[in-house]
Scaffold this motif. Structure first.
Motif, PDB file in Angstrom:
ATOM      1  N   MET A   1       0.834  -1.183   0.000  1.00 14.99           N
ATOM      2  CA  MET A   1       0.000   0.000   0.000  1.00 14.99           C
ATOM      3  C   MET A   1       0.881   1.250   0.000  1.00 14.99           C
ATOM      4  O   MET A   1       1.880   1.312   0.705  1.00 14.99           O
ATOM      5  CB  MET A   1      -0.900  -0.007   1.245  1.00 14.99           C
ATOM      6  CG  MET A   1      -1.781   1.225   1.368  1.00 14.99           C
ATOM      7  SD  MET A   1      -2.667   1.288   2.930  1.00 14.99           S
ATOM      8  CE  MET A   1      -3.671  -0.171   2.783  1.00 14.99           C
ATOM      9  N   LYS A   2       0.486   2.237  -0.804  1.00 13.56           N
ATOM     10  CA  LYS A   2       1.236   3.483  -0.881  1.00 13.56           C
ATOM     11  C   LYS A   2       0.327   4.662  -0.564  1.00 13.56           C
ATOM     12  O   LYS A   2      -0.833   4.681  -0.961  1.00 13.56           O
ATOM     13  CB  LYS A   2       1.846   3.654  -2.277  1.00 13.56           C
ATOM     14  CG  LYS A   2       2.920   2.633  -2.626  1.00 13.56           C
ATOM     15  CD  LYS A   2       3.505   2.917  -3.991  1.00 13.56           C
ATOM     16  CE  LYS A   2       4.607   1.909  -4.335  1.00 13.56           C
ATOM     17  NZ  LYS A   2       5.197   2.185  -5.670  1.00 13.56           N
ATOM     18  N   LEU A   3       0.888   5.616   0.176  1.00 16.23           N
ATOM     19  CA  LEU A   3       0.151   6.830   0.505  1.00 16.23           C
ATOM     20  C   LEU A   3       1.015   8.035   0.187  1.00 16.23           C
ATOM     21  O   LEU A   3       2.232   8.002   0.402  1.00 16.23           O
ATOM     22  CB  LEU A   3      -0.222   6.853   1.990  1.00 16.23           C
ATOM     23  CG  LEU A   3      -1.311   5.896   2.474  1.00 16.23           C
ATOM     24  CD1 LEU A   3      -1.519   6.060   3.971  1.00 16.23           C
ATOM     25  CD2 LEU A   3      -2.622   6.130   1.740  1.00 16.23           C
ATOM     26  N   PRO A   4       0.405   9.123  -0.311  1.00 12.66           N
ATOM     27  CA  PRO A   4       1.196  10.329  -0.585  1.00 12.66           C
ATOM     28  C   PRO A   4       1.644  10.979   0.725  1.00 12.66           C
ATOM     29  O   PRO A   4       0.936  10.939   1.730  1.00 12.66           O
ATOM     30  CB  PRO A   4       0.214  11.226  -1.343  1.00 12.66           C
ATOM     31  CG  PRO A   4      -1.139  10.750  -0.922  1.00 12.66           C
ATOM     32  CD  PRO A   4      -1.009   9.270  -0.694  1.00 12.66           C
ATOM     33  N   VAL A   5       2.826  11.565   0.682  1.00 13.60           N
ATOM     34  CA  VAL A   5       3.363  12.268   1.849  1.00 13.60           C
ATOM     35  C   VAL A   5       3.132  13.761   1.648  1.00 13.60           C
ATOM     36  O   VAL A   5       3.477  14.308   0.601  1.00 13.60           O
ATOM     37  CB  VAL A   5       4.867  11.967   2.038  1.00 13.60           C
ATOM     38  CG1 VAL A   5       5.407  12.726   3.240  1.00 13.60           C
ATOM     39  CG2 VAL A   5       5.096  10.473   2.195  1.00 13.60           C
ATOM     40  N   TYR A   6       2.562  14.406   2.661  1.00 13.42           N
ATOM     41  CA  TYR A   6       2.242  15.829   2.559  1.00 13.42           C
ATOM     42  C   TYR A   6       3.241  16.682   3.338  1.00 13.42           C
ATOM     43  O   TYR A   6       3.870  16.227   4.292  1.00 13.42           O
ATOM     44  CB  TYR A   6       0.828  16.095   3.100  1.00 13.42           C
ATOM     45  CG  TYR A   6      -0.257  15.513   2.235  1.00 13.42           C
ATOM     46  CD1 TYR A   6      -0.774  16.221   1.158  1.00 13.42           C
ATOM     47  CD2 TYR A   6      -0.763  14.240   2.490  1.00 13.42           C
ATOM     48  CE1 TYR A   6      -1.773  15.691   0.351  1.00 13.42           C
ATOM     49  CE2 TYR A   6      -1.762  13.689   1.691  1.00 13.42           C
ATOM     50  CZ  TYR A   6      -2.261  14.422   0.631  1.00 13.42           C
ATOM     51  OH  TYR A   6      -3.242  13.884  -0.173  1.00 13.42           O
ATOM     52  N   LYS A   7       3.350  17.935   2.901  1.00  9.92           N
ATOM     53  CA  LYS A   7       4.132  18.910   3.642  1.00  9.92           C
ATOM     54  C   LYS A   7       3.240  19.521   4.729  1.00  9.92           C
ATOM     55  O   LYS A   7       2.020  19.340   4.722  1.00  9.92           O
ATOM     56  CB  LYS A   7       4.636  20.024   2.710  1.00  9.92           C
ATOM     57  CG  LYS A   7       5.557  19.533   1.602  1.00  9.92           C
ATOM     58  CD  LYS A   7       5.981  20.694   0.719  1.00  9.92           C
ATOM     59  CE  LYS A   7       6.892  20.237  -0.406  1.00  9.92           C
ATOM     60  NZ  LYS A   7       7.290  21.362  -1.295  1.00  9.92           N
TER      61      LYS A   7
ATOM     62  N   PHE B   1      -0.559  -2.999   7.678  1.00 13.30           N
ATOM     63  CA  PHE B   1      -1.663  -2.102   7.352  1.00 13.30           C
ATOM     64  C   PHE B   1      -2.724  -2.738   6.454  1.00 13.30           C
ATOM     65  O   PHE B   1      -3.673  -2.064   6.056  1.00 13.30           O
ATOM     66  CB  PHE B   1      -1.123  -0.844   6.669  1.00 13.30           C
ATOM     67  CG  PHE B   1      -0.263   0.013   7.554  1.00 13.30           C
ATOM     68  CD1 PHE B   1      -0.815   1.021   8.318  1.00 13.30           C
ATOM     69  CD2 PHE B   1       1.106  -0.203   7.635  1.00 13.30           C
ATOM     70  CE1 PHE B   1      -0.026   1.827   9.129  1.00 13.30           C
ATOM     71  CE2 PHE B   1       1.908   0.597   8.443  1.00 13.30           C
ATOM     72  CZ  PHE B   1       1.333   1.606   9.206  1.00 13.30           C
ATOM     73  N   ALA B   2      -2.572  -4.015   6.141  1.00 10.51           N
ATOM     74  CA  ALA B   2      -3.560  -4.645   5.255  1.00 10.51           C
ATOM     75  C   ALA B   2      -3.747  -6.115   5.610  1.00 10.51           C
ATOM     76  O   ALA B   2      -3.765  -6.977   4.738  1.00 10.51           O
ATOM     77  CB  ALA B   2      -3.126  -4.498   3.791  1.00 10.51           C
ATOM     78  N   ILE B   3      -3.897  -6.404   6.884  1.00 16.61           N
ATOM     79  CA  ILE B   3      -4.118  -7.785   7.310  1.00 16.61           C
ATOM     80  C   ILE B   3      -5.615  -8.040   7.458  1.00 16.61           C
ATOM     81  O   ILE B   3      -6.437  -7.127   7.286  1.00 16.61           O
ATOM     82  CB  ILE B   3      -3.404  -8.087   8.639  1.00 16.61           C
ATOM     83  CG1 ILE B   3      -4.049  -7.304   9.793  1.00 16.61           C
ATOM     84  CG2 ILE B   3      -1.923  -7.770   8.558  1.00 16.61           C
ATOM     85  CD1 ILE B   3      -3.574  -7.727  11.167  1.00 16.61           C
ATOM     86  N   GLU B   4      -5.974  -9.268   7.790  1.00 10.02           N
ATOM     87  CA  GLU B   4      -7.356  -9.579   8.122  1.00 10.02           C
ATOM     88  C   GLU B   4      -7.573  -9.172   9.582  1.00 10.02           C
ATOM     89  O   GLU B   4      -7.035  -9.786  10.491  1.00 10.02           O
ATOM     90  CB  GLU B   4      -7.616 -11.079   7.955  1.00 10.02           C
ATOM     91  CG  GLU B   4      -9.052 -11.501   8.211  1.00 10.02           C
ATOM     92  CD  GLU B   4     -10.030 -10.913   7.207  1.00 10.02           C
ATOM     93  OE1 GLU B   4     -11.182 -10.631   7.618  1.00 10.02           O
ATOM     94  OE2 GLU B   4      -9.650 -10.732   6.031  1.00 10.02           O
ATOM     95  N   PRO B   5      -8.357  -8.126   9.837  1.00 13.05           N
ATOM     96  CA  PRO B   5      -8.475  -7.624  11.221  1.00 13.05           C
ATOM     97  C   PRO B   5      -9.087  -8.657  12.161  1.00 13.05           C
ATOM     98  O   PRO B   5      -9.981  -9.418  11.774  1.00 13.05           O
ATOM     99  CB  PRO B   5      -9.402  -6.409  11.078  1.00 13.05           C
ATOM    100  CG  PRO B   5      -9.353  -6.044   9.638  1.00 13.05           C
ATOM    101  CD  PRO B   5      -9.133  -7.319   8.893  1.00 13.05           C
ATOM    102  N   ASN B   6      -8.585  -8.684  13.363  1.00 14.28           N
ATOM    103  CA  ASN B   6      -9.096  -9.582  14.393  1.00 14.28           C
ATOM    104  C   ASN B   6      -9.753  -8.727  15.483  1.00 14.28           C
ATOM    105  O   ASN B   6      -9.075  -8.132  16.308  1.00 14.28           O
ATOM    106  CB  ASN B   6      -7.954 -10.420  14.970  1.00 14.28           C
ATOM    107  CG  ASN B   6      -8.457 -11.517  15.894  1.00 14.28           C
ATOM    108  OD1 ASN B   6      -9.253 -11.268  16.786  1.00 14.28           O
ATOM    109  ND2 ASN B   6      -7.973 -12.736  15.680  1.00 14.28           N
ATOM    110  N   ASP B   7     -11.073  -8.676  15.450  1.00 19.14           N
ATOM    111  CA  ASP B   7     -11.812  -7.824  16.390  1.00 19.14           C
ATOM    112  C   ASP B   7     -11.642  -8.265  17.839  1.00 19.14           C
ATOM    113  O   ASP B   7     -11.599  -7.440  18.748  1.00 19.14           O
ATOM    114  CB  ASP B   7     -13.297  -7.801  16.034  1.00 19.14           C
ATOM    115  CG  ASP B   7     -13.572  -7.092  14.721  1.00 19.14           C
ATOM    116  OD1 ASP B   7     -12.681  -6.357  14.256  1.00 19.14           O
ATOM    117  OD2 ASP B   7     -14.663  -7.277  14.156  1.00 19.14           O
ATOM    118  N   HIS B   8     -11.552  -9.571  18.039  1.00 23.00           N
ATOM    119  CA  HIS B   8     -11.427 -10.070  19.418  1.00 23.00           C
ATOM    120  C   HIS B   8     -10.080  -9.660  20.015  1.00 23.00           C
ATOM    121  O   HIS B   8      -9.998  -9.299  21.200  1.00 23.00           O
ATOM    122  CB  HIS B   8     -11.572 -11.586  19.456  1.00 23.00           C
ATOM    123  CG  HIS B   8     -11.603 -12.140  20.849  1.00 23.00           C
ATOM    124  ND1 HIS B   8     -12.551 -11.768  21.780  1.00 23.00           N
ATOM    125  CD2 HIS B   8     -10.790 -13.022  21.494  1.00 23.00           C
ATOM    126  CE1 HIS B   8     -12.322 -12.396  22.925  1.00 23.00           C
ATOM    127  NE2 HIS B   8     -11.260 -13.161  22.773  1.00 23.00           N
TER     128      HIS B   8
END
Length: 208
Positions: free
Chosen positions: A1-7, A24-31
Motif C-alpha cells: 500500500m502506498k500513501l502520498p506524503v504531505y508537507k 496495514f492490510a491484514i485480516e483484522p481480528n476484532d477479538h
C-alpha cells in the motif's frame, strides 16, 4: 500500500510512503482488539479505594450494655457497622486490575487497528518537521492544513520532540505520541492518524 506524503502546509511533497501489507492490510481480528483495549483500560486503574472495617476503627471496645435483659438487641462494640462512625462492611480494598496479554496478541491487535484506519482512509502521511519553540497555534495550523479534522487527531512521531508535544498539551482533541508509545486504544480512539514519514519503517523493522 502506498500513501502520498504531505508537507506541513498541506501540499503534496511528491513522495510516496510504502506501508507494509503485513501491518496495514491484514485480516483484522476484532477479538484481539477487544482484549488489548480492555487490558489497556484496566491497567489505567489504580485500585486505591479503601474503607475501614471494624478492626481499624478507633473506638472504645467497652461493651455497651449487659448481654441479656436490656430489652433490645445485643451489642458488643461501637465499632459495629450499624452505629454512626462504625466500620464499613464489605468495603473496597486496594487491589490490582492489571492483566497480562501475550505479545503476539497485542501485536495482532495493533496491526488490526492500523488496518482499519488504512481501510477507512484515515491515515495521513506527513513529512518530518521540527518546531523551534512550543507554539499551539502553529500545530493547529498544521492540523488544519493537512485536513486532519478538529476532533481526535493522533500524531505519531518517530522519536520524541518536546516542542511538538508541548504544543499539543493545551489541545484536548490533539494528541502526540512516539512510535514507542503507540497502542491499540490510542489508534482506535483517534479519528485521524497522522504518521510522520519514517514511522512506518520503524514498525516494519520491528515486525521482522
Amino acid at each position: 500500500m502506498k500513501l502520498p506524503v504531505y508537507k506541513i502546509d498541506g501540499t503534496p511533497s511528491g513522495k510516496e510512503a510504502v506501508l507494509e501489507d503485513a501491518i496495514f492490510a491484514i485480516e483484522p481480528n476484532d477479538h484481539a482488539i477487544w482484549l488489548d483495549v480492555v487490558q489497556y483500560l484496566a491497567n489505567q486503574r489504580h485500585g486505591n479505594a479503601k474503607t475501614k472495617d471494624r478492626s481499624e476503627i478507633a473506638h472504645s471496645t467497652k461493651k455497651l450494655g449487659r448481654q441479656k435483659g436490656g430489652g433490645g438487641a445485643r451489642h458488643g462494640s461501637l465499632k459495629s457497622n450499624i452505629f454512626v462512625g462504625g466500620g464499613r462492611v464489605f468495603g473496597p480494598e486496594p487491589r490490582f486490575y492489571h492483566t497480562k496479554l501475550n505479545k503476539k496478541v497485542k501485536a495482532l491487535a495493533r496491526y488490526s487497528a492500523l488496518t482499519y484506519k488504512a481501510k477507512e482512509e484515515n491515515i495521513i502521511m506527513l513529512e518530518p518537521f521540527v518546531m523551534e519553540a512550543p507554539k499551539t497555534k502553529e500545530l493547529l495550523g498544521i492540523t488544519a492544513a493537512i485536513k486532519a479534522g478538529s476532533r481526535k487527531v493522533l500524531y505519531v512521531l518517530p522519536q520524541n520532540s518536546d516542542n511538538i508535544f508541548l504544543s499539543s498539551r493545551n489541545l484536548p482533541e490533539v494528541k502526540v505520541i512516539t512510535v514507542d508509545e503507540i497502542n491499540t486504544y490510542a489508534i482506535m480512539n483517534a479519528n485521524k492518524l497522522v504518521l510522520i514519514d519514517g514511522v512506518q519503517d520503524i514498525l516494519a523493522a520491528r515486525m521482522r
